[in-house]
Design an enzyme around this catalytic site. Structure first.
Site, PDB file in Angstrom:
ATOM      1  CE1 TYR A  56     -13.053   9.249 -11.864  1.00 22.11           C
ATOM      2  CE2 TYR A  56     -11.843   7.190 -12.105  1.00 22.11           C
ATOM      3  CZ  TYR A  56     -12.058   8.389 -11.445  1.00 22.11           C
ATOM      4  OH  TYR A  56     -11.264   8.735 -10.387  1.00 22.11           O
ATOM      5  CB  SER A  67     -17.814   9.813  -1.404  1.00 23.16           C
ATOM      6  OG  SER A  67     -16.996  10.419  -2.337  1.00 23.16           O
ATOM      7  CB  SER A  68     -22.928   6.429  -1.202  1.00 22.37           C
ATOM      8  OG  SER A  68     -22.907   6.059  -2.551  1.00 22.37           O
ATOM      9  CB  SER A  69     -18.758   3.454  -3.121  1.00 19.44           C
ATOM     10  OG  SER A  69     -18.673   4.495  -4.023  1.00 19.44           O
ATOM     11  CG  ASP A 103     -14.237  10.002  -3.847  1.00 16.63           C
ATOM     12  OD1 ASP A 103     -13.923  11.199  -4.008  1.00 16.63           O
ATOM     13  OD2 ASP A 103     -14.780   9.314  -4.715  1.00 16.63           O
ATOM     14  CD  GLU A 105     -14.972   2.598  -5.313  1.00 15.31           C
ATOM     15  OE1 GLU A 105     -15.222   2.750  -4.109  1.00 15.31           O
ATOM     16  OE2 GLU A 105     -15.708   2.997  -6.221  1.00 15.31           O
ATOM     17  CB  THR A 154      -6.544  17.139  -9.842  1.00  8.36           C
ATOM     18  OG1 THR A 154      -7.474  17.237  -8.760  1.00  8.36           O
ATOM     19  CG2 THR A 154      -6.755  18.309 -10.790  1.00  8.36           C
ATOM     20  CB  ALA A 194     -25.861  11.711  -5.405  1.00 16.90           C
ATOM     21  N   GLY A 195     -22.602  11.093  -6.505  1.00 15.09           N
ATOM     22  CA  GLY A 195     -21.279  11.705  -6.527  1.00 15.09           C
ATOM     23  C   GLY A 195     -20.880  12.295  -5.190  1.00 15.09           C
TER      24      GLY A 195
HETATM   25  C1  GLA Z   1     -14.644  10.223  -8.330  1.00 15.31           C
HETATM   26  C2  GLA Z   1     -13.426   9.408  -7.935  1.00 15.31           C
HETATM   27  C3  GLA Z   1     -12.349  10.317  -7.315  1.00 15.31           C
HETATM   28  C4  GLA Z   1     -12.052  11.495  -8.231  1.00 15.31           C
HETATM   29  C5  GLA Z   1     -13.326  12.190  -8.681  1.00 15.31           C
HETATM   30  C6  GLA Z   1     -13.093  13.260  -9.709  1.00 15.31           C
HETATM   31  O1  GLA Z   1     -15.243  10.777  -7.193  1.00 15.31           O
HETATM   32  O2  GLA Z   1     -13.784   8.418  -6.987  1.00 15.31           O
HETATM   33  O3  GLA Z   1     -11.199   9.556  -7.057  1.00 15.31           O
HETATM   34  O4  GLA Z   1     -11.285  11.098  -9.324  1.00 15.31           O
HETATM   35  O5  GLA Z   1     -14.263  11.268  -9.222  1.00 15.31           O
HETATM   36  O6  GLA Z   1     -12.378  14.322  -9.161  1.00 15.31           O
END
Ligand code: GLA
Length: 386
Positions: free
Chosen positions: A222, A126-128, A172, A160, A36, A123-124
């Site tokens: 994405y 947000s390490s970056s 993130d 990024e 979103t 792993a999703g």
């Molecule tokens: C990644 C992106 C975020 C967000 C999510 C999905 O984490 O970095 O900005 O779009 O996917 O909600």
């Protein structure tokens, strides 16, 4: 932390003319509100109590030297002449941040960096964003650049987008910079208004389960999803002027649905618009101490991401299915971009051990992969460690 300082001195020597500083930025987990953020919608993430440490010191040279305890890969770069993206090196993240500051007119002296990351990468969690924001926060302080936390969020997202080349939204970087212990962040991504909502979860914990399936965000679907959402805005725009999908509610969307001539684009938009409503309902549920309803909304979010947005995949779906079979699991969903990475589940304290054992075994049996489980502690955003 002492070990990290010792390692820093081992790498770069014991120069006492400049101060050695340490900073930290967490990872994040998103509780609800997925895909979103780049649609001007609502998200509800929180910062974790593990993340990325950075030890940093001026080195009196015209070079940035990068090292990490996570990989062998080290970089040494001229502070003026060599500031372009380096193929596939992890230090593109701090370099991207330096590049953004320079575009704003900042001038740096040489620096030594040692990073140490606790977040499993890919792993999703947000390490970056964690690396970017810890770098931005540190440089901002050391060189008195006078940026607010919100400036740091925006600058890190730009790094990024423009330098690393991943077209992520703002969630993130916002979550890891602005987080507060034991609170989740209700963020409106169109206005950047936000509210810190206390996470009161009597007798429950958030369990993060890692599929350990690698998720390549840059080369994943994405960007394709982003484009599909833009197409939906264009099509709906024939009937009503709008900049993003979050400017209409679900009832209006149903009224306008014949404007969308592609079934796929229709489902993508339906996910985004229904997810915004789920975020609002989830925050209401949390404020009313109704964790059962909160859990149901988490489930509905996953199902929409699986069926309408199609960003889950076998591993995430299996983890979620197995989690939901356990009595005492109020809800379970994928978190982050999807295509692998992690799920987040709301679990009664009494069944946590059973959860790890049974979900772990069944997941292994069905996918051949071994999952990792973490109890999510909710920590503070980016900070200096004194
Ligand atoms: C990644 C992106 C975020 C967000 C999510 C999905 O984490 O970095 O900005 O779009 O996917 O909600």
């Amino acid at each position: 932390m002492n070990e990290l300082l010792e390692r820093f001195i081992e790498l770069y020597g014991d120069n006492t003319t400049s101060a050695t500083e340490m900073y930290f930025s967490p990872g994040r987990v998103n509780l609800i509100g997925e895909h979103t953020d780049y649609n001007g919608g609502y998200v509800f993430p929180c910062a974790l109590d593990f993340g990325t440490y950075l030890v940093i010191r001026k080195n009196g040279m015209d070079r940035f030297r990068f090292a990490t305890t996570n990989f062998d890969d080290r970089g040494e770069i001229n502070i003026i002449t060599e500031l372009e993206k380096k193929d596939n090196h992890w230090y593109n993240y701090p370099l991207g941040v330096i590049d953004q500051f320079r575009k704003q007119g900042a001038r740096f002296e040489g620096l030594d960096f040692l990073f140490s990351g606790e977040i499993p990468n890919g792993a999703g969690l947000s390490s970056s964003a964690s690396i970017e924001t810890v770098t931005a926060f540190a440089l901002n302080e050391i060189f008195n650049l006078d940026n607010s936390r919100l400036d740091i969020v925006k600058l890190s997202q730009k790094a990024e987008n423009q330098f690393v080349g991943v077209n992520c939204g703002i969630m993130d970087q916002f979550a890891v910079t602005m987080g507060k212990a034991n609170h989740a962040i209700f963020l409106n991504c169109a206005t950047l208004d936000y509210e810190l909502v206390p996470l009161i979860m009597d007798g429950h914990k958030l369990i993060i389960s890692n599929t350990n399936k690698r998720r390549g965000l840059a080369d994943s679907k994405y960007n394709e999803r982003r484009t599909e959402c833009e197409t939906a805005v264009d099509m709906l725009g024939n009937a009503q002027e709008m900049e993003n999908l979050s400017q209409i509610n679900f009832a209006r969307f149903i009224e306008l649905k014949d404007e969308i001539s592609s079934e796929t684009v229709y489902r993508r938009a339906r996910h985004v618009i229904s997810e915004n409503k789920r975020v609002l309902d989830a925050i209401g549920a949390l404020k009313n101490n109704d964790l059962v309803f909160f859990g149901k909304l988490m489930n509905a979010s996953h199902d929409s991401l699986r069926d309408d947005y199609e960003v889950t995949g076998e591993e995430l779906d299996t983890l979620v299915e197995e989690a939901r079979k356990i009595p005492g699991v109020l809800g379970s969903r994928m978190t982050g971009a999807g295509f692998g990475g992690c799920t987040v589940s709301l679990v009664e304290d009494d069944v946590i051990e059973q959860f790890k054992k049974v979900v772990g075994e069944n997941y292994k049996q069905r996918t051949g992969l071994t999952a990792d489980f973490y109890i999510a502690g909710v920590g503070d955003g980016t900070k200096k460690i004194s």
